[in-house]
Design an enzyme around this catalytic site. Sequence first.
Site: not given
Length: 325
Positions: A231-233, A235, A273
């Site tokens: 994941h990132c901020e 996704s 996130f």
Amino acid sequence: MESPLTFTPRRSLDFDEVKSLMTPEVKNISQLFGDEDSGLGMDNDESPVHYKVSTRLDFSNVFATPSQTADENDRSCFRRSLFSGKRRRDDDEDCLSTPSKLQRRNEPVSRGSSSFGEKIVSRDVKDVVNRLAEEEDLIGDGTDKFCLPTIRGKHQDLKSISADTMSDILIGSYDDVINDYRIIDCRYPYEYEGGHIKSAENMYTRDQVQQLLHDRQSSDVTGKRTVLIFHCEFSSERGPKLMRFLRTQDRAQNEANYPALTYPEMYLLDGGFKAFYQTDKTLCYPMEYKPMLHPGHGKDLRHFRSKSKSWSAGDKKRTASLRRA
């Protein structure tokens, strides 16, 4: 008096000439050709991939072309295993390969026993590729279905899980099927330090993600799964890119044992996130959320964004050395 024998030098055929000699069955398979797209969306300075084609190979029994819904990475790997994906730097070097000794004697050749540049596709590989093309819920090596409930996310080529499922994993609801899980947070360090999912690991460069392939030594004998969750901020970009990159590297590392993978089961956290924090911030540490575009981290953003797009010099040299081998 008879004239002495003369020999005509063998001329290298280009790809268009090879296609003109193909039977209709082979032409159908030739539709799989083309520049291989890693799907990373990152700069790639490699030259195009060229393929050797052996005129002695019999393609009459090769399975049908995979459907459009199949995993692009699996189709790319099949193309390489079928047509010997040896990269060539010079277009003038392309030529038809000669058959192996076993092929000249019409003896069966098992997968892995053929010479480099002439790999034979086994029945097992064909069966797996067919299954991956026909069944959407199979993990990367085609051995089983995904053990976690998936949702339809933004990236159709990746399997996504919801923030609620991520919470259930953290509280142990899937301990009966999961032996080990690793949460890969692809955000930049200042974002990660400003708040992250408990037990998540911060990996935002390709070098860091590639190290995952060397970390796993063995599989669980109980049959439970080892899964990766990226994941990132949101996704939306960083997480999906690094997830695809790992699959590409995993395929390359296990090319001789296709369709085996070091990490056959990977997921993308839908919404990233931000979505997880809004769902259950009690499972975050610290219980805060710092966005990538935070006004106090403009310099950090430029620094880490540049670093995330570069390879280490050592990796470049090692890759070049392997291609020359």
